[in-house]
Write a protein that holds these residues in place. Structure first.
Motif, PDB file in Angstrom:
ATOM      1  N   ALA A  11     -82.791-115.818 105.247  1.00  0.00           N
ATOM      2  CA  ALA A  11     -82.278-114.150 104.224  1.00  0.00           C
ATOM      3  C   ALA A  11     -81.386-114.399 104.742  1.00  0.00           C
ATOM      4  O   ALA A  11     -81.098-113.658 104.409  1.00  0.00           O
ATOM      5  N   HIS A  14     -79.012-116.062 102.002  1.00  0.00           N
ATOM      6  CA  HIS A  14     -79.380-115.038 101.061  1.00  0.00           C
ATOM      7  C   HIS A  14     -78.708-113.378 100.823  1.00  0.00           C
ATOM      8  O   HIS A  14     -77.765-113.112  99.600  1.00  0.00           O
ATOM      9  N   LEU A  15     -78.903-113.333 101.621  1.00  0.00           N
ATOM     10  CA  LEU A  15     -78.332-111.268 101.742  1.00  0.00           C
ATOM     11  C   LEU A  15     -77.835-111.523 103.020  1.00  0.00           C
ATOM     12  O   LEU A  15     -77.073-109.915 103.051  1.00  0.00           O
ATOM     13  N   ASN A  19     -79.165-107.373 107.171  1.00  0.00           N
ATOM     14  CA  ASN A  19     -80.313-107.112 106.243  1.00  0.00           C
ATOM     15  C   ASN A  19     -81.646-106.855 107.198  1.00  0.00           C
ATOM     16  O   ASN A  19     -82.121-107.260 107.862  1.00  0.00           O
ATOM     17  N   SER A  22     -83.683-110.012 107.969  1.00  0.00           N
ATOM     18  CA  SER A  22     -83.747-110.373 108.722  1.00  0.00           C
ATOM     19  C   SER A  22     -84.392-109.419 110.596  1.00  0.00           C
ATOM     20  O   SER A  22     -84.798-110.182 111.676  1.00  0.00           O
TER      21      SER A  22
END
Length: 75
Positions: A11, A14-15, A19, A22
């Protein structure tokens, strides 16, 4: 715990660091450790409150922030 940690890092990759996925995974992992880590029935009050706050966070996310929890704890 390793699976949750792997999901958390995916996560983050990618983010980004900050976020909701997470955060939710970290709260879930903390609750899992809390539930599986106590052999006795006695727990520290502060630790119990942290567990409740993590559970509340997860519930707020699952319910799309339609519910809110407030903890008022006198010192």
């Amino acid at each position: 715990y390793n699976t949750l940690e792997t999901l958390n890092w995916e996560a983050i990759n990618h983010l980004g660091v900050n976020n909701n996925i997470s955060k939710t995974i970290l709260h879930l992992a903390g609750n899992l450790r809390y539930v599986t880590g106590h052999c006795s029935n006695l727990v520290n009050f502060e630790e119990d409150i942290r567990h409740l706050q993590s559970y509340a966070y997860i519930q707020e996310i699952l319910n799309l922030n339609k519910i809110r929890f407030m903890f008022i704890i006198p010192e």
